[in-house]
Enzyme design. Structure first.
Site, PDB file in Angstrom:
ATOM      1  N   CYS A 143      10.515  -1.718 -12.189  1.00 44.06           N
ATOM      2  CA  CYS A 143      11.771  -2.412 -12.512  1.00 44.06           C
ATOM      3  C   CYS A 143      12.294  -2.049 -13.894  1.00 44.06           C
ATOM      4  CB  CYS A 143      11.548  -3.906 -12.483  1.00 44.06           C
ATOM      5  SG  CYS A 143      10.853  -4.515 -10.959  1.00 44.06           S
ATOM      6  N   ARG A 195      12.409   5.545 -13.156  1.00 40.67           N
ATOM      7  CA  ARG A 195      11.206   4.710 -13.083  1.00 40.67           C
ATOM      8  C   ARG A 195      10.924   4.234 -11.664  1.00 40.67           C
ATOM      9  NH1 ARG A 195      10.311   2.178 -18.349  1.00 40.67           N
ATOM     10  NH2 ARG A 195       9.396   0.426 -17.267  1.00 40.67           N
ATOM     11  N   TRP A 212      12.062  -3.064  -8.222  1.00 43.18           N
ATOM     12  CA  TRP A 212      11.051  -2.403  -7.390  1.00 43.18           C
ATOM     13  C   TRP A 212      10.301  -3.546  -6.726  1.00 43.18           C
ATOM     14  CZ3 TRP A 212       5.613  -1.797  -7.147  1.00 43.18           C
ATOM     15  CH2 TRP A 212       5.170  -0.648  -6.481  1.00 43.18           C
ATOM     16  N   ASN A 230      11.043  -8.346 -15.259  1.00 39.09           N
ATOM     17  CA  ASN A 230      10.042  -7.352 -14.851  1.00 39.09           C
ATOM     18  C   ASN A 230       8.686  -8.038 -14.907  1.00 39.09           C
ATOM     19  OD1 ASN A 230      12.075  -5.495 -14.865  1.00 39.09           O
ATOM     20  ND2 ASN A 230      11.259  -4.245 -16.534  1.00 39.09           N
ATOM     21  N   GLY A 231       7.807  -7.692 -13.978  1.00 41.94           N
ATOM     22  CA  GLY A 231       6.473  -8.294 -13.982  1.00 41.94           C
ATOM     23  C   GLY A 231       6.301  -9.214 -12.792  1.00 41.94           C
ATOM     24  N   GLU A 263      -5.832  16.717  -9.149  1.00 44.15           N
ATOM     25  CA  GLU A 263      -4.460  16.576  -9.630  1.00 44.15           C
ATOM     26  C   GLU A 263      -3.496  17.339  -8.710  1.00 44.15           C
ATOM     27  OE1 GLU A 263      -2.837  14.735 -11.443  1.00 44.15           O
ATOM     28  OE2 GLU A 263      -1.024  15.826 -11.971  1.00 44.15           O
ATOM     29  N   LYS A 309      -0.416  15.622  -6.687  1.00 46.02           N
ATOM     30  CA  LYS A 309       0.983  16.075  -6.792  1.00 46.02           C
ATOM     31  C   LYS A 309       1.555  16.331  -5.404  1.00 46.02           C
ATOM     32  CE  LYS A 309       1.867  15.166  -9.978  1.00 46.02           C
ATOM     33  NZ  LYS A 309       1.168  14.742 -11.149  1.00 46.02           N
ATOM     34  N   GLU A 334       2.115  13.025  -3.488  1.00 49.61           N
ATOM     35  CA  GLU A 334       3.173  12.216  -4.096  1.00 49.61           C
ATOM     36  C   GLU A 334       4.568  12.664  -3.709  1.00 49.61           C
ATOM     37  OE1 GLU A 334       2.146  12.768  -8.335  1.00 49.61           O
ATOM     38  OE2 GLU A 334       3.005  10.787  -8.578  1.00 49.61           O
ATOM     39  N   HIS A 343     -21.257  18.356   2.976  1.00 48.62           N
ATOM     40  CA  HIS A 343     -21.718  16.969   3.112  1.00 48.62           C
ATOM     41  C   HIS A 343     -20.695  16.111   3.850  1.00 48.62           C
ATOM     42  CE1 HIS A 343     -25.076  17.992   0.603  1.00 48.62           C
ATOM     43  NE2 HIS A 343     -24.237  18.527  -0.266  1.00 48.62           N
ATOM     44  N   LYS A 374       7.689   5.090 -12.089  1.00 46.70           N
ATOM     45  CA  LYS A 374       7.244   5.924 -13.211  1.00 46.70           C
ATOM     46  C   LYS A 374       6.289   5.182 -14.129  1.00 46.70           C
ATOM     47  CE  LYS A 374       7.248   9.585 -15.769  1.00 46.70           C
ATOM     48  NZ  LYS A 374       6.402  10.685 -15.266  1.00 46.70           N
TER      49      LYS A 374
HETATM   50  C1  F6R Z   1       1.337  10.834 -10.935  1.00 48.19           C
HETATM   51  C2  F6R Z   1       1.589   9.913 -12.022  1.00 48.19           C
HETATM   52  C3  F6R Z   1       0.804   8.651 -12.048  1.00 48.19           C
HETATM   53  C4  F6R Z   1       0.536   8.223 -13.501  1.00 48.19           C
HETATM   54  C5  F6R Z   1      -0.144   6.852 -13.514  1.00 48.19           C
HETATM   55  C6  F6R Z   1      -0.494   6.417 -14.909  1.00 48.19           C
HETATM   56  O1  F6R Z   1       2.123  11.962 -11.017  1.00 48.19           O
HETATM   57  O2  F6R Z   1       2.420  10.132 -12.857  1.00 48.19           O
HETATM   58  O3  F6R Z   1      -0.371   8.763 -11.334  1.00 48.19           O
HETATM   59  O4  F6R Z   1      -0.268   9.184 -14.113  1.00 48.19           O
HETATM   60  O5  F6R Z   1       0.713   5.898 -12.941  1.00 48.19           O
HETATM   61  O6  F6R Z   1       0.625   6.368 -15.717  1.00 48.19           O
HETATM   62  P1  F6R Z   1       0.538   6.494 -17.276  1.00 48.19           P
HETATM   63  O7  F6R Z   1       0.097   7.866 -17.599  1.00 48.19           O
HETATM   64  O8  F6R Z   1       1.941   6.221 -17.750  1.00 48.19           O
HETATM   65  O9  F6R Z   1      -0.427   5.453 -17.732  1.00 48.19           O
END
Ligand code: F6R
Length: 610
Positions: A2, A27, A75, A100-101, A483, A487, A490, A506, A605
């Site tokens: 949010c 975000r 959100w 927010n929250g 990672e 990606k 996501e 395994h 985000k």
């Molecule tokens: C994936 C991504 C998320 C963040 C995670 C932590 O591409 O960006 O997995 O890495 O939400 O966020 P931060 O780094 O802001 O604590």
């Protein structure tokens, strides 16, 4: 997640609020709304599901005006994605609220407020804020006192802005667990959940602290701490670029950010890495004194940042000779763990506001860690303010939800931390100079690696119709495989799993067939021959492989294997270099699949709720 924007001005604030919301779109959100007050007290509230542009169109159609206003991108947490659940929420046409929250005790509050005669028009927890403040005002309190009394009744996290139709000259804001920043203008003041939203109107910010409540008028900002005492909070001049939200000619922010990596890594190293080693105290004033005592490192993070931490563990143990644990913040915060002697707690976060990571830091402070360090990309963020030491990654604003340049600068920071901690724990001369040399070569290596884009675009074609994929790596490339898988899932929504390739037999080997592409990260290191055996295990079961390999690793493309050569690099930086082709692969697969690359479905985000 949010987003909040608010303004108290003399001029019409509609454009400021809508531009602010657009700047927070990255975000992640599913609906948006605005409430505007004219000096006469006339209230207009407009909400829409979908994009901010749909809200902007509705606002234009209504010719809505206001000199005081609050706006929000939602959100969904409590209640579905509907217009009636979108913020702002109102009580009795008088109190308007954005939040927010999560108000965790909202059900109990809702019941009590209903008994007092309030009617709820949404399924949200936020509406309880509006009615609670209204109920307090009915007792004859000012808006400020009503908010101060209300927040005492809330359990959970909130960053909230409250507006009263009977007094358009002010808004009152409160922060606990969800960030809020006040923007200072000339004869007008602003509030937002993220400074990015306010960069077109100001560069001077006050970051509210936990428990703060503030009253904002056109000319004054008065901040009160959790005890209700007036406090002065520092005014910080932001140096984030105003046009950070520009795509710079690229089709997506993510692509722009992938291509920025050589530059931001160079920035991360600047004035920190000298010819033969680190500059003193780059982790903060007095840091070297603290680092000289470190015997154990506990790393805490979420998502991509967690993968940076996992990679760092290999480096800290291999080169710096200190033991290291890495844990996901949401796990760490809810279990009892053993604190090692002289243990440094390191949090990693792009945003600096991730709720679980912040909670883990606060917990760690209570249980006896020697000191805390955050590796973070946002100056002034909660993690930076609450940690003993802070290291800014200098990646610049990252707008794409999928983290790219933040990750590679985090890894760069960890190689520097390895040097700093290793210096006091027997880091060998040879390893030290190898890491320093590798770091100096890193920006150029990343440029060279990005030049292989074309091959990856072609490769992506072969992935786009697949439903599942497997990523394999060994040693410090295992977290890079993780990672890469994150990606891909996501942004392309293709199911992707990562395994340390030694684990294949395994269990996961059972999955291998020609519908399951297997992506292998294969630098030329001491584990190469082991990795090659794992590759043969996949080949023997009819698997189709895509191998990102050092040219000296001697892999050859054939019917079952496509080899993409990655420039040769020094061992310590290989995890950083191999990250780039995996980012590009995900990007191009998503492009072919036509997904929303910068704002993938269901994701946010900055994850400011747990
Ligand atoms: C994936 C991504 C998320 C963040 C995670 C932590 O591409 O960006 O997995 O890495 O939400 O966020 P931060 O780094 O802001 O604590």
């Amino acid at each position: 997640m949010c987003g909040i924007v608010g303004a108290v001005a003399e001029r019409n604030v509609v454009e400021i609020l809508l531009e602010g919301l657009k700047r927070l779109e990255y975000r992640g959100y599913d609906s948006a709304g605005v409430a505007l007050l004219q000096p006469s007290g006339e209230l207009t509230r407009i909400r829409r599901t979908g994009k901010v542009q749909e809200l902007a169109d509705a606002v234009a159609e209504d010719s809505a005006l206001g000199s005081t206003g609050i706006a929000h991108t939602r959100w969904a947490t409590h209640g579905g994605v509907t217009e009636r659940n979108a913020h702002p929420h109102c009580s009795s046409e008088r109190i308007s609220v954005v939040h927010n929250g999560i108000i965790e005790n909202y059900l109990a509050l809702r019941e009590a407020l209903t008994q007092q005669g309030y009617t709820f028009t949404s399924d949200t927890d936020t509406e309880t804020i509006a009615h609670t403040v209204h109920a307090e005002m009915q007792k004859g309190k000012s808006l400020l006192a009503a908010v101060q009394n209300s927040v005492k009744q809330f359990h959970g996290a909130y960053g909230t802005v409250v507006m009263d139709s009977e007094d358009p000259s002010r808004v009152v804001v409160a922060r606990s667990g969800s960030p809020l920043v006040i923007g200072l203008g000339l004869g007008e003041n602003f509030i937002a959940s993220d400074q990015m939203a306010l960069l077109p109107v100001t560069r001077r910010f006050i970051f509210l602290e936990e428990g703060d409540v503030a009253e904002i008028t056109r000319r004054e900002v008065s901040v009160y701490d959790a005890n209700g005492e007036p406090v002065k909070r520092e005014v910080i001049e932001s140096n984030i670029e105003h046009d950070a939200g520009d795509k710079g000619g690229c089709r997506h922010y993510m692509l722009k950010e992938i291509h920025e990596q050589p530059t931001v890594v160079r920035n991360a190293l600047q004035n920190r890495l000298g010819e033969s080693g680190l500059v003193a105290d780059i982790f903060g004033a007095g840091a070297d004194d603290i680092l000289s005592k470190v015997k154990h490192v506990q790393i805490i993070a979420c998502g991509t940042s967690y993968h940076a931490g996992m990679t760092a563990r290999y480096w800290l143990e291999q080169y710096a000779n200190v033991s290291c644990n890495v844990e996901i913040a949401s796990e760490f915060r809810y279990r009892k763990s053993v604190v090692h002697q002289n243990s440094l707690l390191v949090t990693i976060s792009q945003s600096g506001e991730t709720a679980d990571t912040l909670a883990a830091l606060r917990l760690a402070k209570e249980v006896g860690y020697m000191a805390s360090l955050t590796i973070c990309n946002v100056p002034g963020s909660s993690l930076v303010r609450e940690s003993d030491l802070a290291f800014m990654t200098r990646a610049g604003a990252e707008i794409g939800v999928a983290s790219t340049k933040a990750f590679t600068t985090q890894l760069t920071a960890f190689l520097m931390l390895t040097l700093a901690v290793g210096k006091y724990n027997g880091l060998s001369e040879a390893d030290s100079s190898s890491i320093v040399k590798a770091l100096h070569s890193l920006p150029a290596k990343l440029e060279e690696t990005l030049a292989i884009t074309q091959g990856i675009e072609d490769l992506a074609e072969e992935f786009a119709d697949k439903n599942h994929s497997l990523f394999l790596g060994r040693g410090d490339q295992y977290p890079i495989a993780m990672e890469g898988a994150l990606k891909l899932k996501e942004i392309s929504y293709i199911h992707a799993e990562a395994y340390a390739s030694g684990e294949l037999k395994h269990g996961p080997l059972a999955l291998i067939d020609d519908e399951m592409p297997v992506i292998v990260v294969a630098p030329n290191n001491e584990l190469l021959e082991k990795l090659k055996s794992n590759v043969e295990e996949v080949r023997a079961r009819g698997g189709i492989m895509y191998v990102f390999a050092d040219r000296d690793a001697r892999f050859a493309s054939d019917d079952t294997m496509r080899v993409i050569n990655v420039p040769h690099c020094e061992a310590p930086i290989a995890p950083i270099v191999y990250t780039l082709p995996l980012q590009l692969l995900s990007y191009y697969v998503a492009l072919i699949k036509g997904t929303d690359v910068d704002q993938p479905r269901n994701l946010a985000k900055s994850v400011t709720v747990e």
